[in-house]
Design a protein around this motif. Structure first.
Motif: not given
Lengths: 327, 777
Positions: A119-120, A126-127, A138, A141-143, A145, A308, B692-695, B699, B769
């Motif tokens: 997604g980034y 997004f960077p 990002p 430590d982001g999305e 999964r 997981f 996104d937790p920071h932005y 996503t 999960d």
């Protein structure tokens, strides 16, 4: 989407010349990924060179194995009797990918070049080191999964999204490439995609202007007895959380040869030679399969949300091996 | 009822109401003739495209439009610097109230950025493609600040609001002393439930086409669930009298709550049309849809229950914490259903909010009831297992004979029949009481069930009937058809009310020039509009009866009006049916081409109390004055098969039985219940928007990565209705079925997953999960 010029040609050399000679030019076949990414402004090409009339066609038995033209469509290959009979993992990987509409459009060559669903990467706000080298990742430590646990780096953990490429990686497929000078070279599929390292913008060894001509899959007992298992968030039309392409040649309960590749968990189609070594010569039992699966994910580096996948990838591989050996 | 004759009492002959009539608009839809709001090719039309914010918090430093303006075909670029001034904005509470805005903030009125995806510019060009490319060329530089993405962020300030849901519900509710009751209860259980962000994702995205007919008169083709509400909002925004704003919505490709209000892109498009002096069309992209029309908020619920050893509820304490926007105190009212679903003497609920850099959330597919039922229905399941009581039996032991939250008797309640019929159709009695004990090869098989309930909101509307002497009729109401069948069911109601065949009726809707109808939302449309149509038909018959009894040539000459009845279009004496005539003969003799009648239909508490309600909003305090509590009820039964190694959950069987008053069309009703239940399965198993937790930016804002169920996820579904006759709801006895089908669904699925695996997943959606990672509790 930016404005672009459009050229269609039936000659490979005209196509490669046009792309090589024009800044910002790109090939278009089915366009199912390219147009999507252009609409998102993730890719901006000033010229598209349509190669659909180039005769990279045919699905035929050769001395080296099954040869599939790069411009054959996913649906045609997935349903072809030779593929269904002799390379079931290839057929299954194609028919479990995307939707019928997309499979009718998308070419085999284009499918191997499909870009990540991270997604980034797909959102220019997004960077993203893959899209904009040096801007950051990002996802770390982001999305994350659905991002990769194998083959990632600090720069990128984008999952390779393919299904077909996973089956081809397992079954020793070789690609035939051709550049603007008409020069051809052969590259095994496992060497075609590259891990991101510090240059995640580079995804394959394809040179600028180079085209995929065809894919050849060697005939083998483990190819005839092969399967593709895909686990996803919904029953159809979703990318793999984890998948396994496996091939087995079992004689009298002993594994004579085995092929293993994982999908949905790697930054490239993840062939596991380590798993194959454990399988080869061992009894075809669940214990063997478990040991092979553990070896396949030994180097996994999961992030917070995709932990997981370490378990899921192993279970998927074990299940595929169990089903295949019982079949 | 005294104030309105009831349909089922005055229409003894079975007609087409209730029959599985095919959609009257079906042919036009499949032929591509049904015109949706973005399909009006007005002369001189130009295209608007939004440019949205890359950052979630900060300020716009500068906007460079020079490059974009050089693109061929670009007409104008609007930003906060040149947007035509509005009479009111929702940026202050008074303006927000006057507009009825779903969000206390209008983008492009200042340089402040509050959320990612906030519109910062509107580009108008002669084609959609050119406007899109120009939008990419607009360069915006921001002074970005670190945003807060959710209430879970440590920096988010949490607070207890006095009111939630735009002031419509209380932030704190207390009935009896739940804490004391809990302290002395033999069984105590607490569970925490979380719910992902969900987006409505109608197939048709939000769209607006605005044309200024005169400097002070505008027509808007809008993708909305309510033309009247949009008209009111726009007239307040623009400072125009309401009748100078016309809103048209002939067909809608779904809405599910996100089209229930007038969102920023609508008024921005209207202003763009004003600025360029040409009609402007704007259609949200799928990605923009995720940040333009609200969503279901991310939320945690903590539910504590106290019960006797026999499984009788003694106390319920519900706490919800959720994310809201920087300005509004919005939260779905989850606790309402928890307060009334079972007979429990004490209840307490608290809401807590955390402000984050997101737009305001809004009503989303069974708002409040869907996530609220997830909590209570999973906890009831827990209680059943803990006490070794069948989950269906535990619900019967706590059956609420009257509304526990108000003490009012129910206007009707067929829940016992729903349970019994559902259990029979499903084969519930074959269930192995032990969890994790039923297998199908490698797969674990589980049965789950849950209760559904949805209120009958207070509402009213009007309709007009014009009956022609040649035996056809035009029936009109400013209602909306979300695609669920309003055109069809109102045709049926009109046909029976007028004694005509359905093909002699033309039903028109979706235009503020037509009689006012409420929003299609909160399940009020079918009940309100059907009774309006019915009342308008009664008005026509009254007029014709008056004519007949004054007409010396009529067989009814000098009869008393109250002695005349209408049967299949024939006016006749109640006591002597042979004495009478059909309306066509009467009208032709009088030289009348047509007769027009109007009717006001009331629905819910307004019908029972005879007091008018506020047509702009589904709820007001009339509800507490009614004698009855009005709700639909239902029960879902679900079988899942879980692959414990791969974590996949598939729903393999489904039965829903509902008691929802009169069902107007057996086919469209069944389809609507199936659709709503599939929404519920989506929320249960796959739907989740990732932020996104920071932005503080999504996503997966597309339909490839925001998963909704595909055909392969859904088994054949069995849907039935209990024949229910409710005389207190409205003249038609219709309760409405828009939302109830989704309520309880996620709990039924989660309960089946528990039965299959022995693992309780309380965090929606139940993706692989969580099956792999969840520890049994």
């Amino acid at each position: 989407m930016n404005n672009f010029s459009y050229l269609q040609t039936a000659q490979a050399k005209d196509a490669t010349a046009a792309v090589t000679g024009t800044k910002g030019a790109a090939f278009i076949a089915g366009g199912t990924t390219l147009l999507d990414l252009m609409k998102l402004n993730v890719e901006n090409h000033s010229q598209l060179v349509d190669i659909n009339l180039v005769p990279f066609k045919g699905i035929e038995q050769t001395a080296d194995g099954l040869r599939i033209g790069a411009l054959e469509r996913m649906s045609d290959v997935g349903e072809h009797p030779l593929v269904v009979q002799n390379y079931p993992a290839v057929s299954q990987s194609l028919l479990q990918a995307a939707s019928p509409q997309l499979r009718n459009m998308a070419s085999i060559g284009g499918n191997l070049l499909q870009r990540t669903r991270c997604g980034y990467f797909r959102d220019v706000a997004f960077p993203c080191n893959k899209r904009n080298p040096g801007s950051g990742c990002p996802a770390q430590d982001g999305e994350n999964r659905n991002l990769a646990i194998l083959g990632g780096s600090k720069a990128c953990i984008a999952t390779h999204p393919g299904d077909l490429s996973v089956a081809l990686a397992a079954l020793d497929a070789v690609l035939l490439l051709e550049n603007a000078k008409g020069k051809q070279r052969r590259v095994p599929l496992v060497d075609f995609h590259v891990v991101p390292g510090t240059t995640p913008q580079r995804e394959t060894v394809l040179e600028p202007g180079e085209l995929i001509v065809s894919v050849t899959i060697p005939a083998a007992a483990h190819a005839r007895k092969s399967m593709y298992l895909k686990v996803r968030d919904r029953a159809s039309y979703a990318f793999a959380l984890a998948s396994a392409a496996v091939g087995l040649d079992v004689q009298g309960g002993q594994i004579r040869s085995a092929r293993v590749a994982l999908g949905g968990v790697g930054t490239k189609p993840w062939r596991s030679v380590a798993a194959e070594k454990i399988l080869t010569g061992a009894p075809a039992t669940e214990a063997t399969f478990r040991a092979a699966a553990a070896a396949a994910v030994r180097d996994a580096q999961p992030r917070e949300q995709n932990r997981f996948k370490v378990e899921l990838a192993q279970n998927t591989l074990v299940r595929a091996l169990l089903e295949l050996s019982a079949a | 009822m005294e104030n309105e004759p009831a349909f089922f009492e005055t229409s003894p002959t079975p007609g087409v109401v209730g029959q599985p009539l095919n959609r009257v608009d079906g042919r036009d839809k499949v032929m591509g003739k049904a015109k949706y709001s973005a399909e009006y090719p007005l002369p001189g039309l130009v295209y608007g495209v939004l440019k949205t914010s890359d950052i979630a918090k900060g300020r716009i430093q500068s906007i460079d439009t020079s490059l974009a303006l050089k693109e061929p075909g670009v007409v104008q670029i609007l930003t906060h610097l040149n947007l035509p001034k509005l009479a009111k904005t929702p940026n202050d509470p008074e303006g927000k109230k006057a507009i009825g805005a779903p969000m206390g903030f209008l983008p492009m009125t200042s340089d402040v950025i509050h959320y990612a995806g906030q519109p910062v510019a509107l580009i108008v060009a002669d084609t959609f493609e050119r406007a899109t490319q120009a939008a990419a060329l607009v360069r915006v530089s921001y002074a970005a600040e670190a945003p807060i993405a959710a209430y879970t962020d440590k920096r988010a300030e949490l607070f207890n609001p006095e009111k939630i849901q735009d002031g419509k519900a209380d932030g704190y509710t207390r009935r009896g002393d739940a804490r004391a009751a809990l302290a002395s209860a033999p069984i105590k259980m607490t569970a925490v439930y979380t719910h992902a962000i969900n987006h409505h994702n109608p197939m048709e995205p939000g769209s607006t086409t605005a044309i200024w007919e005169a400097p002070d008169r505008v027509t808007v083709y809008e993708s909305t669930q309510g033309v009247t509400r949009t008209q009111k909002s726009l007239s307040a925004y623009l400072g125009l009298p309401q009748d100078q704003v016309r809103v048209i919505t002939k067909f809608l490709g779904g809405g599910f709550g996100c089209k229930g209000s007038c969102w920023p892109h609508t008024v921005l498009t209207v202003q763009a049309a004003k600025a360029v002096g040409r009609p402007v069309k704007l259609v949200l992209s799928r990605k923009q849809q995720f940040t333009s029309m609200g969503h279901r908020e991310d939320q945690t619920q903590t539910l504590t229950l106290g019960a006797s050893k026999e499984g009788k509820l003694l106390a319920l304490i519900h706490e919800k914490t959720s994310t809201t926007s920087p300005w509004d105190n919005y939260a779905e009212a989850n606790s309402k259903i928890i307060n009334l679903l079972y007979d429990c003497p004490t209840f307490e609920s608290h809401y807590q909010l955390g402000r984050a850099n997101v737009m305001t959330s809004t009503f989303t597919r069974a708002p409040g009831e869907a996530p609220g039922s997830f909590a209570i229905e999973c906890s009831m399941d827990d209680l059943a297992y803990q006490l070794g009581i069948d989950p269906l039996e535990i619900r019967l032991r706590n059956y609420a004979e009257k509304d526990p939250s108000t003490g009012q008797p129910w206007s009707s309640k067929s829940l016992r029949q729903c349970y019994a019929r559902g259990a029979e159709l499903f084969g519930w009695s074959k269930r192995n009481p032990k969890a994790g004990a039923t297998r199908n090869g490698r797969l674990l098989v589980g049965y789950g069930m849950a209760t559904a309930s949805y209120p009958v909101h207070n509402s009213q509307g009007t309709a007009r009937v014009r009956l022609y002497a040649d035996g056809h009729a035009v029936v009109q109401a400013g209602a909306t058809d979300l695609g669920t069948g309003t055109y069809t069911v109102m045709t049926q109601v009109a046909a029976d009310s007028l004694g005509l065949a359905p093909d002699k009726i033309r039903f028109e809707l979706g235009d503020t020039k037509l009689p006012t109808a409420p929003n299609s939302g909160g399940s009020v449309a079918a009940g309100t509009v059907s009774s309006s149509v019915y009342m308008a038909a009664q008005d026509v018959w009254e007029r014709l009866t008056k004519m007949a009894i004054k007409d010396p040539k009529s067989p009814l000459f000098q009869a008393k009006a109250e002695d005349v009845a209408v049967e299949k279009g024939r006016l006749q004496l109640k006591k002597n049916a042979s004495k009478g005539e059909d309306f066509m003969a009467l009208m032709k003799r009088a030289g009348l081409d047509d007769v027009e009648g109007t009717g006001q239909g009331k629905y819910g508490a307004g019908y029972e109390t005879g007091r008018p309600s506020n047509p702009a909003g589904p709820q007001n305090n009339t509800e507490s004055e009614a004698k009855h509590s009005m709700h639909s009820f239902g029960a879902h039964f679900c079988e899942v098969q879980v692959d414990p190694d791969l974590g996949t959950v598939r729903v393999t069987r489904w039965v829903s039985v509902h008691g929802a008053g009169r069902i107007l069309n057996a086919k469209t009703a069944r389809s609507q219940i199936i659709g709503g239940s599939i929404f519920g399965i989506g929320a249960a198993l796959m739907e989740a928007t990732a932020r996104d937790p920071h932005y503080a930016r999504y996503t997966n804002a597309d339909l490839g990565d925001y998963h909704i169920p595909v055909n392969a996820d859904i088994p054949d579904m069995t849907v039935e209705f209990i024949d229910e006759h409710d005389p207190y709801i409205n003249a038609m006895g219709v309760k409405g079925i828009g939302e109830i089908s989704m309520v309880g669904v996620s709990a039924a699925v989660a309960n089946a997953v528990f039965h299959a695996t022995g693992k309780r997943v309380r965090d929606l959606p139940i993706t692989p999960d969580k099956i792999l990672g969840t520890k049994a509790v």
